[in-house]
Design a protein around this motif. Structure first.
Motif, short mmCIF file in Angstrom:
data_model
loop_
_atom_site.label_atom_id
_atom_site.label_comp_id
_atom_site.label_asym_id
_atom_site.label_seq_id
_atom_site.Cartn_x
_atom_site.Cartn_y
_atom_site.Cartn_z
N GLU A 157 -5.54 6.04 1.68
CA GLU A 157 -6.86 5.58 1.26
C GLU A 157 -6.82 4.09 0.88
O GLU A 157 -7.73 3.32 1.25
CB GLU A 157 -7.37 6.41 0.08
CG GLU A 157 -7.63 7.88 0.39
CD GLU A 157 -6.35 8.68 0.58
OE1 GLU A 157 -6.41 9.72 1.29
OE2 GLU A 157 -5.28 8.27 0.06
N GLU A 158 -5.79 3.68 0.16
CA GLU A 158 -5.66 2.28 -0.22
C GLU A 158 -5.50 1.39 1.01
O GLU A 158 -6.14 0.35 1.13
CB GLU A 158 -4.44 2.10 -1.14
CG GLU A 158 -4.19 0.65 -1.55
CD GLU A 158 -2.85 0.46 -2.24
OE1 GLU A 158 -2.48 -0.71 -2.49
OE2 GLU A 158 -2.15 1.47 -2.52
N CYS B 289 0.85 -1.20 0.00
CA CYS B 289 0.00 0.00 0.00
C CYS B 289 0.88 1.25 0.00
O CYS B 289 1.85 1.33 0.77
CB CYS B 289 -0.91 0.02 1.23
SG CYS B 289 -2.03 -1.38 1.35
N GLN C 221 10.21 5.02 -3.87
CA GLN C 221 9.05 4.28 -4.35
C GLN C 221 9.50 3.16 -5.29
O GLN C 221 10.52 3.28 -5.98
CB GLN C 221 8.08 5.20 -5.10
CG GLN C 221 7.50 6.32 -4.26
CD GLN C 221 6.53 5.84 -3.20
OE1 GLN C 221 6.01 4.74 -3.28
NE2 GLN C 221 6.30 6.67 -2.19
N ALA D 153 3.11 7.96 4.85
CA ALA D 153 1.78 7.93 4.24
C ALA D 153 0.80 7.06 5.03
O ALA D 153 -0.40 7.38 5.10
CB ALA D 153 1.89 7.41 2.80
N THR E 12 -0.79 4.56 -0.42
CA THR E 12 -1.60 5.72 -0.04
C THR E 12 -2.45 5.35 1.17
O THR E 12 -2.79 4.18 1.38
CB THR E 12 -2.54 6.19 -1.17
OG1 THR E 12 -3.55 5.20 -1.39
CG2 THR E 12 -1.77 6.45 -2.46
N ASN F 216 7.03 3.96 2.84
CA ASN F 216 5.61 4.26 2.92
C ASN F 216 5.15 4.62 4.32
O ASN F 216 3.96 4.75 4.58
CB ASN F 216 4.79 3.07 2.41
CG ASN F 216 5.27 2.57 1.05
OD1 ASN F 216 5.65 1.42 0.90
ND2 ASN F 216 5.27 3.44 0.06
#
Length: 547
Positions: free
Chosen positions: A204-205, A200, A374, A229, A202, A226
């Motif tokens: 939201e994800e 993941c 990333q 985030a 984000t 990550n």
């Protein structure tokens, strides 16, 4: 009977309580916990677990990884050996199991689910459904590793579903890998019996997958970062979050491990017990690990820290044995004979040329854009100069050449172009190239690229750099992925190569780690395999030419 006592402020994560106590330890287990009213300057808490890591990415064999990790309070890992499996198959997995068992550390290896990762690249081995079934029957194989072939899950590919079914048959969890997958597709993926995702990127994800019942692993490695985030998720889903590094280069492992994520999470104002649950408890419960959690009759796995803010690790114990103290490892090195699969002869600069289509002075090409921190890449286009019918790089646009060389058989070299590395001179190369681990290189000219690649070939695996002072390599003789030398020495040597790449212009935080993911086809959007440029959205090859 080996018995002793240790006293301190005991951090009981499960009961969310901190109290002074004395641990009575015998034969590696906690026989008794006795509360008292004393005042202690130190805290005792369960050791940390990295919930998803490829040990191979540390460039260290498991025994050396353990020597470095315990200093930071890590007592166990959930380890996916699919890097070495892609090179050597089940033989590689067995190497990791055997070497890991020679040190006091709790490696928890899984059965690699996707070897080879795709049919669009050349790997060194195949791990079949039969192999998976055989591995999952073993007590020392704890789970089915990340199911990267999420299209195969969604389309109910028979081989993919058979691997998942094998894990369920033996009551072992299935790890996921579904970057950006949301909505009905995410539901279908999870409903296939896949219980985690570390991809993941984000908030939201991550929240959506948690709401569908999945566990989310917050990843902070050498390349993929990550944490910032996703860390807000820990407020609301403390029983569904774990911490992991995924890929950790040796210099970063010397600096710290899960302890750094604990400290950062606390700095975000997250409750101490929620943070420690993610770092210490959730992986143990989810994967049914034999880690102790500071309960009577548990294995004596714990760490001692001076405070609950900075988490300076004073000592680490595994099965009652002190394995680290005051920043020094107490695990002795283990000798190891390298295993490998490397069949590749030296190259010439002509092998790396990229002919232009047409007779113009420029060529419009597709360009991979590497993103710092990333694994995903962007798909761009650029107009590059053409000289004598060959497409050149253009450092003014920060567009240089990317190549992948098959290391398992003689084959043509795949070439493409990439932006984001920042190199102004020379080239870097590596035989660590997820997931098939062919040789990958990035550079500004074919001569430099050839020199860097030939250094890797000469050593049958390693990382290298070619520049004004010539070419130099750090050999990785174990499967072309790992060194069998002292971990701290390798960390120092790796740091030299990292800095050398930056001296030649690279603007990336971890240029070699980023390079290693530019052949990872299962992560969108544009990547390069030994067979050609690959469009991760269409899941198909695409020409370099953009005209």
């Amino acid at each position: 009977m080996n018995t002793y006592q240790i006293s301190g402020n005991l951090v009981d994560i499960l009961q969310q309580e901190i109290y002074p106590a004395t641990l009575h330890i015998a034969d590696g287990r906690i026989q008794q916990i006795v509360r008292n009213s004393n005042e202690y300057p130190n805290y005792i808490l369960p050791g940390f677990t990295d919930a998803h890591v490829h040990v191979e990415s540390s460039m260290l064999i498991p025994s050396e990884f353990a020597r470095l990790a315990v200093v930071h309070g890590t007592v166990s890992t959930v380890s996916d050996p699919h890097e070495i499996a892609n090179v050597m198959g089940v033989e590689g997995v067995q190497f990791m199991l055997d070497n890991g068992k020679q040190v006091p550390f709790k490696f928890n290896f899984g059965a690699p689910s996707c070897v080879p990762a795709t049919t669009f690249e050349t790997a060194g081995a195949t791990v079949s459904v039969h192999d998976i079934d055989q591995l999952l029957q073993r007590d020392d194989i704890k789970y089915l590793t990340e199911m990267m072939n999420f299209p195969g899950v969604l389309h109910k590919d028979p081989e993919v579903m058979a691997k998942i079914a094998a894990a369920h048959k033996y009551g072992k969890p299935v790890d996921g890998h579904a970057p950006g997958l949301t909505g009905e597709a995410a539901k279908a993926y999870i409903n296939a019996g896949i219980s985690t995702d570390h991809e993941c990127f984000t908030l939201e994800e991550g929240r959506e997958k948690l709401q569908y019942g999945m566990h989310v692993l917050i990843r902070e490695g050498s390349a993929a970062k990550n944490f910032e985030a996703l860390i807000p998720l820990l407020h609301d889903y403390p029983e569904k979050i774990m911490f992991c590094s995924d890929d950790k280069h040796p210099d970063n492992l010397v600096e710290g491990h899960i302890n750094l994520l604990v400290k950062r999470a606390l700095s975000h104002g997250i409750d101490l017990f929620k943070v420690l649950r993610a770092a210490c408890v959730n992986p143990v419960l989810h994967y049914k690990l034999d880690n102790g959690l500071l309960r009577e009759n548990d294995p004596a796995d714990f760490i001692i820290t001076d405070n609950l803010r900075d988490f300076n690790i004073l000592a680490t114990y595994i099965n009652g044995q002190k394995v680290a103290e005051n920043g020094k490892t107490l695990i002795s090195p283990v000798s190891s004979t390298p295993v490998n699969n490397f069949v590749c002869n030296s190259k010439t600069p002509a092998d790396f040329k990229t002919p232009a289509n047409g007779n113009g002075s420029t060529a419009k090409v597709k360009v991979i854009e590497a993103l710092d921190g990333q694994l995903i890449t962007n798909a761009l286009q650029a107009a590059l100069p053409v000289v004598n019918g060959l497409i050149m790089t253009d450092t003014a646009q920060d567009v240089i050449k990317l190549v992948v060389v098959n290391r398992y058989r003689e084959a043509p070299v795949a070439t493409a172009f990439i932006r984001g590395f920042g190199l102004k001179q020379g080239a870097i190369a590596s035989s660590v190239a997820h997931d098939s681990h062919n040789i990958i290189a990035a550079g500004i000219d074919d001569d430099s690229i050839c020199a860097a690649v030939n250094e890797v070939i000469r050593h049958r695996g390693g990382i290298s750099i070619a520049g004004p002072e010539g070419a130099k390599a750090l050999p990785l003789p174990v499967a072309g992925l790992m060194s069998n030398l002292d971990g701290y020495t390798i960390a120092d040597q790796y740091s030299w190569f990292d800095q050398a790449a930056k001296r030649q212009g690279s603007t990336l935080a971890s240029p070699y780690m980023t390079l290693s993911f530019m052949a990872l086809l299962v992560i969108p959007h544009l990547k390069l395999s030994d067979l050609g440029l690959f469009d991760g959205d269409q899941f198909a090859f695409t020409p370099v030419d953009a005209a």
